[in-house]
Enzyme design. Structure first.
Site, PDB file in Angstrom:
ATOM      1  N   TYR A 104       0.872  -0.966  -0.076  1.00 46.57           N
ATOM      2  CA  TYR A 104       0.013  -0.045   0.053  1.00 46.57           C
ATOM      3  C   TYR A 104       1.002   1.200  -0.020  1.00 46.57           C
ATOM      4  CZ  TYR A 104      -4.145  -2.909   1.216  1.00 46.57           C
ATOM      5  OH  TYR A 104      -5.221  -3.658   1.413  1.00 46.57           O
ATOM      6  N   GLY A 145     -24.013   6.024  -1.174  1.00 41.97           N
ATOM      7  CA  GLY A 145     -24.987   7.267  -1.391  1.00 41.97           C
ATOM      8  C   GLY A 145     -24.147   8.019  -2.818  1.00 41.97           C
ATOM      9  N   GLY A 176     -17.675   2.288  -3.085  1.00 42.65           N
ATOM     10  CA  GLY A 176     -18.296   3.468  -3.170  1.00 42.65           C
ATOM     11  C   GLY A 176     -19.746   3.425  -3.595  1.00 42.65           C
ATOM     12  N   SER A 188     -13.916  -4.313   0.767  1.00 46.77           N
ATOM     13  CA  SER A 188     -14.668  -3.413   0.064  1.00 46.77           C
ATOM     14  C   SER A 188     -16.101  -3.539   0.522  1.00 46.77           C
ATOM     15  CB  SER A 188     -14.560  -3.725  -1.524  1.00 46.77           C
ATOM     16  OG  SER A 188     -15.242  -2.949  -2.411  1.00 46.77           O
ATOM     17  N   PRO A 189     -16.570  -3.567   1.798  1.00 45.58           N
ATOM     18  CA  PRO A 189     -17.877  -3.724   2.123  1.00 45.58           C
ATOM     19  C   PRO A 189     -18.919  -2.812   1.458  1.00 45.58           C
ATOM     20  CG  PRO A 189     -16.817  -2.666   3.704  1.00 45.58           C
ATOM     21  CD  PRO A 189     -15.663  -3.153   2.519  1.00 45.58           C
ATOM     22  N   LEU A 190     -18.230  -1.470   1.185  1.00 42.93           N
ATOM     23  CA  LEU A 190     -19.208  -0.550   0.404  1.00 42.93           C
ATOM     24  C   LEU A 190     -19.509  -0.674  -0.990  1.00 42.93           C
ATOM     25  CD1 LEU A 190     -18.482   2.406   2.933  1.00 42.93           C
ATOM     26  CD2 LEU A 190     -20.442   0.601   3.075  1.00 42.93           C
TER      27      LEU A 190
END
Length: 323
Positions: A53, A220, A216, A211-213
């Site tokens: 990273y 929202g 992006g 990456s639970p969202l």
């Protein structure tokens, strides 16, 4: 903060894991420090990073930021469960990647230096190495455990059969083996429900979704955003492709009075096999918002509606596609 065991181990970690991929390329060192400080205040004790990273700041830049933060107050080290990864390319040499014993040893030493610590709590294989035998991999990991440089071994992006093979190879050696698996898992991408999740349940492997969202998509994204990952062209293309689902999802979130990001995280947390989803806040405000998901318990009716908007395979394999 809620805590749970990491897989079949006696180690307790927070139900949210602080991901640090943004530290360096998208979040300044000072803001990264503030996020880590606040995470500790909120009771988050599980910090995840990787040796590669750093983005444009260079390989290892994120680990260096965490190391500086740990050095600033040495008492912090014993308040967190520190996880990093090995596999990715760290140099131009032929042995500067993957999971040979040679690379594992050197990569671990380099991570320890950057992180300013004498041990790594959870050392994770960032990807399966199809060219290195398990005997070599586990011999290297066992040596690091004996030397006190790592405590637990984890994996990331493994298939279910990789987890099964690793479990029995470790058992042959009387070695604890893999205790956790990091896989992509969110409402949009539910592929691991077929085999990886059942394997984790069977072998006592803690699931740490990344990456639970949905990169992006699930936080929202239809709102006007002027900075961060959600402004990038690839994501915007995905938004147009998935617009009907996203609109239905955000409408449901509004109806139940919760932010899309909180609903997405609460959905992942509702799976009993999940140890802790990895949140990767770019800002302090995002961290505060993510933590609210722990207070949200989704009703059966809401879970059913989420399945209708973001359908998964329907069952584990082979029932998902055969009688």
């Amino acid at each position: 903060m809620e805590y749970t065991h990491l897989g079949r181990t006696g180690l307790k970690v927070s139900r949210l894991c602080l991901g640090t991929m943004n530290f360096g390329p998208y979040t300044s060192e000072s803001d990264s420090f503030r996020i880590m400080n606040r995470a500790l205040e909120l009771g988050i004790n599980f910090f995840d990073t990787a040796n590669v990273y750093g983005g444009e700041k260079g390989v290892g830049a994120t680990e260096q930021i965490i190391g500086k933060w740990l050095l600033e107050d040495k008492s912090r080290r014993h308040k967190i469960v520190l996880a990093t990864k090995v596999y990715g390319k760290t140099g131009e040499g032929p042995n500067d990647s993957k999971l040979s014993a040679y690379h594992i040893r050197k990569a671990c030493e380099d991570s320890l230096k950057r992180l300013q610590t004498d041990h790594i709590d959870l050392y994770q294989m960032h990807h399966i190495d199809r060219e290195t035998p398990w005997e070599e991999i586990f011999q290297a990991m066992e040596q690091l455990v004996r030397e006190g440089k790592i405590i637990y071994v984890g994996s990331s992006n493994f298939a279910a059969w990789n987890l099964a093979e690793a479990f029995y190879k470790a058992k042959e050696r009387n070695f604890l083996g893999i205790v956790s698996e990091q896989s992509i898992y969110n409402l949009r991408n539910r592929n691991i429900e077929l085999e990886v999740i059942p394997a984790c349940k069977a072998f006592g492997i803690g699931l740490i979704p990344w990456s639970p969202l949905g990169g992006g998509i699930l936080c929202g994204v239809l709102k006007e955003i002027k900075e961060g990952r959600r402004t990038r062209e690839p994501l915007q293309k995905s938004v147009e492709k998935l617009r009907p689902q996203i609109e239905a999802y955000e409408k449901l979130c509004k109806e139940i009075g919760n932010e899309p990001s909180s609903v997405a995280l609460a959905w992942v947390l509702s799976n009993p096999v999940v140890t802790a989803p990895i949140i990767g806040p770019r800002t302090l405000e995002q961290l505060e918002e993510n933590v609210k998901s722990l207070e949200l318990k989704l009703s059966d009716d809401v879970l059913k509606k989420l399945d209708e908007i973001w359908p998964g395979p329907g069952n584990q394999a082979p029932e998902a596609y055969a009688w």
